[in-house]
Design a protein around this motif. Structure first.
Motif, short mmCIF file in Angstrom:
data_model
loop_
_atom_site.label_atom_id
_atom_site.label_comp_id
_atom_site.label_asym_id
_atom_site.label_seq_id
_atom_site.Cartn_x
_atom_site.Cartn_y
_atom_site.Cartn_z
N GLU A 1 0.82 -1.20 0.00
CA GLU A 1 0.00 0.00 0.00
C GLU A 1 0.86 1.26 0.00
O GLU A 1 0.49 2.28 -0.59
N GLY A 2 2.04 1.18 0.63
CA GLY A 2 2.95 2.33 0.66
C GLY A 2 3.86 2.43 -0.55
O GLY A 2 4.64 3.37 -0.67
N GLY A 3 3.76 1.46 -1.45
CA GLY A 3 4.56 1.50 -2.68
C GLY A 3 6.03 1.21 -2.48
O GLY A 3 6.85 1.56 -3.33
N TRP A 4 6.38 0.54 -1.40
CA TRP A 4 7.80 0.25 -1.15
C TRP A 4 8.41 -0.58 -2.27
O TRP A 4 9.57 -0.39 -2.63
N HIS A 5 7.66 -1.53 -2.78
CA HIS A 5 8.17 -2.40 -3.84
C HIS A 5 8.42 -1.63 -5.13
O HIS A 5 9.30 -1.99 -5.91
N GLU A 6 7.65 -0.57 -5.37
CA GLU A 6 7.82 0.23 -6.57
C GLU A 6 8.90 1.28 -6.41
O GLU A 6 9.52 1.70 -7.39
N LYS A 7 9.14 1.71 -5.19
CA LYS A 7 10.14 2.75 -4.93
C LYS A 7 11.54 2.19 -4.69
O LYS A 7 12.48 2.94 -4.46
N GLY A 8 11.68 0.86 -4.72
CA GLY A 8 12.99 0.25 -4.54
C GLY A 8 13.42 0.11 -3.10
O GLY A 8 14.61 -0.09 -2.84
N TYR A 9 12.49 0.19 -2.16
CA TYR A 9 12.86 0.03 -0.75
C TYR A 9 13.11 -1.43 -0.39
O TYR A 9 13.78 -1.71 0.61
#
Length: 558
Positions: free
Chosen positions: A447-455
């Motif tokens: 939901e926080g987009g960590w996977h898309e932001k490279g975290y």
């Protein structure tokens, strides 16, 4: 000038920035790479071996006007005091014939004898292997026979030497006229903003630290370097760049890359602050740049006898390659997600009990909500104690009720707490970068987009049958049906959440079976980490010949 007493000869054209400079100081700057002291230069000038526009000038204090042709000759060595001696040792010879020798110089080997550097040097090793280059046989300088250019002591890579005076004169002229193509590889701090560029800032002696060079506004020499970013490490920690130099100023690449804000890793002279921070790292990288990471990769020159264009390259040495691999080989950051009550906390607990590095966002939030927690202080300040207990901790029941009632409150709490959790998770991954895999349970990761932001590098999802999750596991956790429904409403639908995952852990039986599933996930993650490293190794091996082909005859640039 008595040419019979001259063993070496240099000629230069002065520029506008040299106006007013003393003749002896000018030559001290020009011949610094040769290890020749200002005192020796003064001696040669006083012996009548220096000329300005064809006129002998016997005084070192003579002031230059700019745009003159100046020359100086080296007087004969006295009692062999400056004659290098042969010393046995290993040389990695890339090419040799009766005229030229090309060596892949190891880092730590000085090119030629110099004050304060007794050796053995490359010259000493060359004299042992090729006795014919000695001054009495070749007619070349006794101090640096065969040398037509140099590499810094801690720079590795290709360097060409000659075996006769005629060859030296020919090849030296090619270097002076910039007909020789040289490409270096460097590992630098950070990533240059532009993927390629040209640096044309003049270089001269540092105004206060005379042993250093620097980009200077006045009194410097023309210097031109082209760079190209070949690879950037994870999180922009460091990058691999290729640099082609069109001029041969002392420490040119080191000075120019530091000037644009990206000094070489391991360079204590031109990147002291960055190097000090690097040495304080808590991981294995701290010890992996003991020298400036610079390698003379590609060399193209015209053979002084045959006229054939010689193009040679040599991949970087082991320490260079190991650092590149280590930069890439940080932990695989695996995020663990799942619907509320699915069993993801139990999965992470199994991993932790097995001694593996784990992080829990729920545990992080609990610490933030504690009496001395930063989150508790921020919530108390924002809401005036409305959701705070007498001990300073967060009143979780009151806060949860407010979040159920107001989506605005919920979002404000998320915007306050989630960045702190994210930072703590980043520090966790950094702490365990030497591990193959580090695991982080983050309920709202997707939901926080960590996977898309490279975290994170990959995501594993825990799947639990709906009836088990909302029944047995809900009761074990002490959650009401309404509370679980509220948690579910704040997350993606289960099918969307699992569809975004790279691996699924099934929790459809008991704890023993779940532990086996967790072990399977761990095996998968380790293999993924190892394959990522193998893939990078294959890419590196393919990179060197590809670059050599691109740089053929001076190509591969803008």
């Amino acid at each position: 000038m008595d040419k019979e007493k001259i063993t070496h000869y240099w000629e230069r054209t002065t520029g506008a920035t040299d106006c007013g400079l003393r003749l002896d100081k000018f030559w001290a700057q020009e011949l610094a790479d040769a290890g020749i002291s200002r005192g020796r230069i003064k001696q040669w000038i006083e012996e009548g071996h220096a000329q300005v526009d064809g006129v002998v000038v016997p005084k070192g204090k003579h002031k230059l006007s700019g745009y003159e042709t100046v020359s100086i000759g080296a007087g004969e060595s006295r009692n062999g005091e400056d004659t290098a001696q042969p010393v046995p040792g290993d040389l990695d010879v890339v090419y040799e014939d009766s005229h030229v020798v090309v060596v892949d110089k190891i880092a730590g080997l000085t090119t030629h004898p110099a004050p304060g550097e007794p050796g053995p040097t490359l010259v000493n090793l060359l004299l042992h292997r090729y006795p014919d280059i000695s001054s009495q046989d070749s007619g070349m300088s006794g101090l640096r026979p065969g040398i037509v250019h140099r590499l810094d002591k801690d720079t590795s890579g290709l360097i060409v030497a000659v075996r006769t005076e005629a060859d030296r004169l020919t090849l030296s002229a090619d270097f002076a006229e910039r007909r020789v193509h040289k490409v270096y590889l460097a590992i630098v701090h950070g990533v240059p903003e532009r993927s390629q560029g040209t640096i044309e800032d003049s270089i001269g002696r540092h105004p206060t630290q005379k042993t250093r060079m620097a980009v200077v506004e006045k009194g410097g020499r023309e210097a031109r370097s082209e760079y190209r970013v070949l690879w950037a490490g994870p999180r922009g920690l460091a990058s691999l760049v290729a640099v082609r130099i069109h001029t041969g100023r002392t420490h040119q690449i080191r000075v120019h890359m530091a000037h644009i804000g990206h000094p070489l890793l391991g360079d204590t002279v031109y990147g002291p602050q960055e190097n000090a921070v690097w040495k304080r790292r808590s991981d294995s990288l701290a010890e992996m740049a003991p020298r400036q990471m610079l390698h003379a990769f590609h060399l193209s020159f015209t053979h002084p006898e045959s006229g054939e264009v010689m193009t040679l390259w040599r991949k970087p040495p082991q320490d260079f390659l190991m650092l590149l691999s280590a930069l890439k080989r940080e932990c695989l950051r695996l995020g663990v997600v799942g619907m509320p009550g699915s069993g993801k906390s139990a999965v992470v607990r199994f991993l932790r009990n097995a001694g593996l590095p784990t992080f829990s966002a729920d545990e992080s939030v609990a610490a933030l909500y504690a009496p001395e927690g930063d989150g508790a202080a921020m919530i108390r300040q924002r809401f005036g104690g409305e959701y705070s207990l007498s001990d300073g901790s967060v009143d979780k029941a009151a806060l949860f009720a407010a979040m159920l009632k107001s989506d605005g409150v919920r979002r404000e709490i998320m915007d306050t707490i989630h960045p702190i959790v994210q930072h703590e998770c980043e520090m966790f991954f950094k702490q365990y970068r030497d591990e193959p895999v580090a695991y982080a349970e983050i309920p709202l990761l997707l939901e926080g987009g960590w996977h898309e932001k490279g975290y994170v590098d990959a995501v594993a999802g825990v799947h639990c049958p709906q009836e088990k999750r909302t029944g047995e596991l809900r009761r074990i956790r002490g959650l009401s049906v309404e509370t679980l429904a509220a948690f579910d409403s704040w997350q993606w639908a289960e099918k969307d959440k699992l569809a975004a995952c790279d691996y699924i852990v099934e929790n459809n039986a008991g704890l023993d079976e779940l532990q086996v599933e967790a072990a399977g996930m761990q095996e998968w993650a380790v293999e993924l980490s190892e394959e990522r490293n193998r893939e990078f190794g294959r890419w590196l091996e393919a990179l060197w010949p590809q670059l050599a082909l691109e740089f053929q005859d001076g190509g591969g640039w803008m």
